[in-house]
Design a protein around this motif. Structure first.
Motif, short mmCIF file in Angstrom:
data_model
loop_
_atom_site.label_atom_id
_atom_site.label_comp_id
_atom_site.label_asym_id
_atom_site.label_seq_id
_atom_site.Cartn_x
_atom_site.Cartn_y
_atom_site.Cartn_z
N PRO A 1 36.77 52.40 38.79
CA PRO A 1 36.92 50.94 38.75
C PRO A 1 36.14 50.36 37.57
CG PRO A 1 36.00 51.67 40.87
CD PRO A 1 36.12 52.88 40.00
N VAL A 2 36.67 49.29 36.99
CA VAL A 2 36.01 48.66 35.84
C VAL A 2 35.66 47.21 36.20
CG1 VAL A 2 36.24 48.03 33.40
CG2 VAL A 2 37.32 50.13 34.25
N PHE A 3 34.37 46.91 36.08
CA PHE A 3 33.86 45.56 36.34
C PHE A 3 33.42 44.95 35.02
CE2 PHE A 3 33.46 47.92 40.19
CZ PHE A 3 33.65 47.01 41.21
N ALA B 1 22.43 35.25 36.59
CA ALA B 1 21.75 36.48 37.03
C ALA B 1 22.41 37.01 38.29
CB ALA B 1 20.26 36.19 37.28
N TYR B 2 22.76 36.10 39.21
CA TYR B 2 23.39 36.52 40.46
C TYR B 2 24.72 37.22 40.18
CZ TYR B 2 25.36 36.57 45.09
OH TYR B 2 25.93 36.99 46.26
N SER B 3 25.53 36.59 39.31
CA SER B 3 26.85 37.15 38.99
C SER B 3 26.71 38.51 38.30
CB SER B 3 27.59 36.17 38.07
OG SER B 3 28.97 36.33 38.19
N ALA B 4 25.78 38.60 37.38
CA ALA B 4 25.58 39.86 36.64
C ALA B 4 25.08 40.96 37.59
CB ALA B 4 24.58 39.64 35.51
N LEU B 5 24.10 40.60 38.43
CA LEU B 5 23.55 41.61 39.36
C LEU B 5 24.59 42.04 40.39
CD1 LEU B 5 19.99 40.06 39.89
CD2 LEU B 5 20.48 42.28 38.81
N LEU B 6 25.41 41.09 40.82
CA LEU B 6 26.44 41.43 41.81
C LEU B 6 27.48 42.37 41.18
CD1 LEU B 6 27.38 40.95 44.71
CD2 LEU B 6 28.72 38.99 43.89
N ASN B 7 27.87 42.09 39.94
CA ASN B 7 28.78 43.01 39.24
C ASN B 7 28.18 44.41 39.14
OD1 ASN B 7 31.45 42.15 37.89
ND2 ASN B 7 30.18 40.32 37.62
N ALA B 8 26.90 44.46 38.77
CA ALA B 8 26.22 45.75 38.61
C ALA B 8 26.12 46.47 39.95
CB ALA B 8 24.84 45.54 38.01
N ASP B 9 25.86 45.69 41.01
CA ASP B 9 25.73 46.26 42.34
C ASP B 9 27.08 46.85 42.81
OD1 ASP B 9 24.11 46.55 44.78
OD2 ASP B 9 25.58 45.16 45.65
N PHE B 10 28.16 46.12 42.58
CA PHE B 10 29.49 46.63 42.91
C PHE B 10 29.78 47.89 42.10
CE2 PHE B 10 31.16 42.45 44.64
CZ PHE B 10 31.70 42.97 45.79
N ALA B 11 29.51 47.83 40.79
CA ALA B 11 29.82 48.97 39.91
C ALA B 11 29.09 50.21 40.41
CB ALA B 11 29.45 48.64 38.48
N ARG B 12 27.84 50.03 40.82
CA ARG B 12 27.05 51.17 41.31
C ARG B 12 27.64 51.70 42.62
NH1 ARG B 12 23.40 51.31 44.96
NH2 ARG B 12 23.21 49.04 45.04
N PHE C 1 30.62 51.30 43.89
CA PHE C 1 32.01 51.77 43.80
C PHE C 1 32.16 52.88 42.76
CE2 PHE C 1 34.65 47.89 45.43
CZ PHE C 1 33.73 47.64 46.42
N ASP C 2 31.02 53.37 42.25
CA ASP C 2 31.04 54.39 41.19
C ASP C 2 31.92 53.92 40.02
OD1 ASP C 2 30.51 56.71 39.83
OD2 ASP C 2 32.20 57.80 40.73
N GLY C 3 31.70 52.68 39.60
CA GLY C 3 32.53 52.10 38.54
C GLY C 3 31.77 51.95 37.23
N ARG C 4 32.47 51.36 36.26
CA ARG C 4 31.88 51.08 34.95
C ARG C 4 31.59 49.58 34.88
NH1 ARG C 4 36.71 52.50 31.45
NH2 ARG C 4 35.37 51.65 29.83
N LEU C 5 30.58 49.22 34.09
CA LEU C 5 30.25 47.80 33.91
C LEU C 5 30.35 47.43 32.44
CD1 LEU C 5 29.30 45.06 35.01
CD2 LEU C 5 26.94 45.85 34.71
N LEU C 6 31.21 46.44 32.14
CA LEU C 6 31.36 45.95 30.77
C LEU C 6 30.69 44.58 30.66
CD1 LEU C 6 35.19 46.64 30.29
CD2 LEU C 6 33.28 48.23 29.98
N ALA D 1 43.03 42.59 30.82
CA ALA D 1 44.06 43.63 30.74
C ALA D 1 43.72 44.65 29.64
CB ALA D 1 45.42 42.99 30.47
N LEU D 2 43.35 44.14 28.46
CA LEU D 2 43.04 45.05 27.34
C LEU D 2 41.87 45.96 27.64
CD1 LEU D 2 43.41 42.87 24.14
CD2 LEU D 2 44.41 45.12 24.54
N GLN D 3 40.92 45.46 28.38
CA GLN D 3 39.73 46.24 28.69
C GLN D 3 39.89 47.07 29.97
OE1 GLN D 3 36.70 42.89 28.26
NE2 GLN D 3 35.79 44.51 27.03
N GLY D 4 41.05 46.99 30.58
CA GLY D 4 41.31 47.78 31.79
C GLY D 4 40.45 47.36 32.97
N VAL D 5 40.11 46.07 33.02
CA VAL D 5 39.28 45.58 34.14
C VAL D 5 40.10 45.66 35.43
CG1 VAL D 5 38.13 43.54 35.10
CG2 VAL D 5 37.87 44.10 32.67
N THR D 6 39.55 46.30 36.43
CA THR D 6 40.26 46.44 37.71
C THR D 6 39.70 45.51 38.77
OG1 THR D 6 38.74 48.20 38.38
CG2 THR D 6 40.81 48.89 37.31
#
Ligand code: GLU
Length: 290
Positions: free
Chosen positions: A4-6, A21-32, A34-39, A214-219
């Protein structure tokens, strides 16, 4: 299986505050989890309000919070050609028309309609009055002449026609903190003839965000509830452009003690100020519930 790509996509038009900070940390938390990538994406299409110093501060603040993201970072101001190409595709579908109106013209037309109709003019989900359609009725020759003469103009979606040609129904997948998914109905029409190319920049938030995701493959898009209604419009654009629709999670907003949304324009305390006052990254994480 692909990961998954966040993405976290701030605009460098001020210092980051606790809401970012909340939005960034939440993205990072999901990425971790869900074993995803964070852009990280820098949304700087508004070249008059965005500043390199704010961009540098974004990297500094996020690194201080302990976040890591993939390089290179995509900077929207370097991709106007890609947004232009997407716009051409919309134009090819007959989905847009040029609009020469100033804010004043729009306000005057609406005041006139309200006086005639005796009731308030309808508003979009952000509370702005729907565009009254003035330029939709311009003869094609006149619009072309004014464009050729270099008159500044925006481009708007022709919603009435789109609603006939691409009626939907529209929907997207929403996921919660545990990853449970459900379908949500989307109603793009409530945005009226939204501008998808602004007068002052050759794209808009809506167009560039849809192209980039779409270009960055964000899922998986994780962003604030203040952008939830915009997703309805994004789903329409994705359909018109033949782009995939990611899954979405719209999180609650961090409010100030008065119950208002934090905002750069309201001089909300920035992460840099909190840091200068002695806060540690751990304090910020704790305060935001991580
Ligand atoms: N650039 C937007 C903002 O700073 C966020 C866009 C998004 O996450 O879709 O509010």
């Amino acid at each position: 299986m692909t990961k998954p790509v966040f993405r976290f996509a701030p605009s460098p038009n001020g210092r980051l505050h606790l809401g970012h900070a909340y939005s960034a940390l939440l993205n990072a938390d999901f990425a971790r989890r869900f074993d995803g990538r964070l852009l990280l994406r820098i949304e700087d299409i508004d070249t008059t309000r965005c500043r390199p110093a704010f961009e540098a501060a974004i990297y500094e603040d996020l690194a201080w919070l302990g976040l890591r993201w993939e390089e290179p970072v995509r900077r929207q101001s370097e991709h106007f050609d890609e947004y232009r190409a997407a716009f051409r595709r919309l134009q090819g579908r007959g989905a847009v028309y040029p609009c020469f109106c100033s804010r004043k013209d729009i306000a005057a037309a609406i005041a006139c309609r309200e006086a005639e109709g005796g009731q308030p003019w309808p508003r979009d989900p952000d509370g702005a009055p729907l565009y009254p359609g003035t330029c939709r009725l311009l003869p094609a020759g006149e619009a072309e002449r004014r464009i050729a003469a270099g008159e500044p103009h925006a481009w708007r979606l022709t919603m009435a026609e789109l609603q006939t040609l691409w009626p939907g129904p529209y929907s997207y997948g929403r996921f919660d903190r545990d990853g449970l998914e459900e379908r949500v109905a989307a109603d793009p029409w409530r945005w009226g003839d939204a501008a998808i190319v602004r007068k002052d920049t050759p794209t808009s938030y809506h167009l560039s965000v849809v192209v980039d995701d779409a270009l960055q493959g964000v899922t998986h898009v994780v962003r604030g509830q203040d952008l939830e209604a915009a997703t309805d419009l994004h789903v329409l654009l994705q359909t018109l452009l033949g782009l995939p629709t990611p899954l979405y999670h719209h999180h609650g907003l961090v409010l100030d003690p008065e119950g208002d949304k934090l905002a750069k324009s309201r001089q909300s305390q920035s992460l840099a100020e909190l840091r200068a006052a002695g806060a540690a990254p751990q304090d910020i994480r704790q305060r935001l519930g991580f």
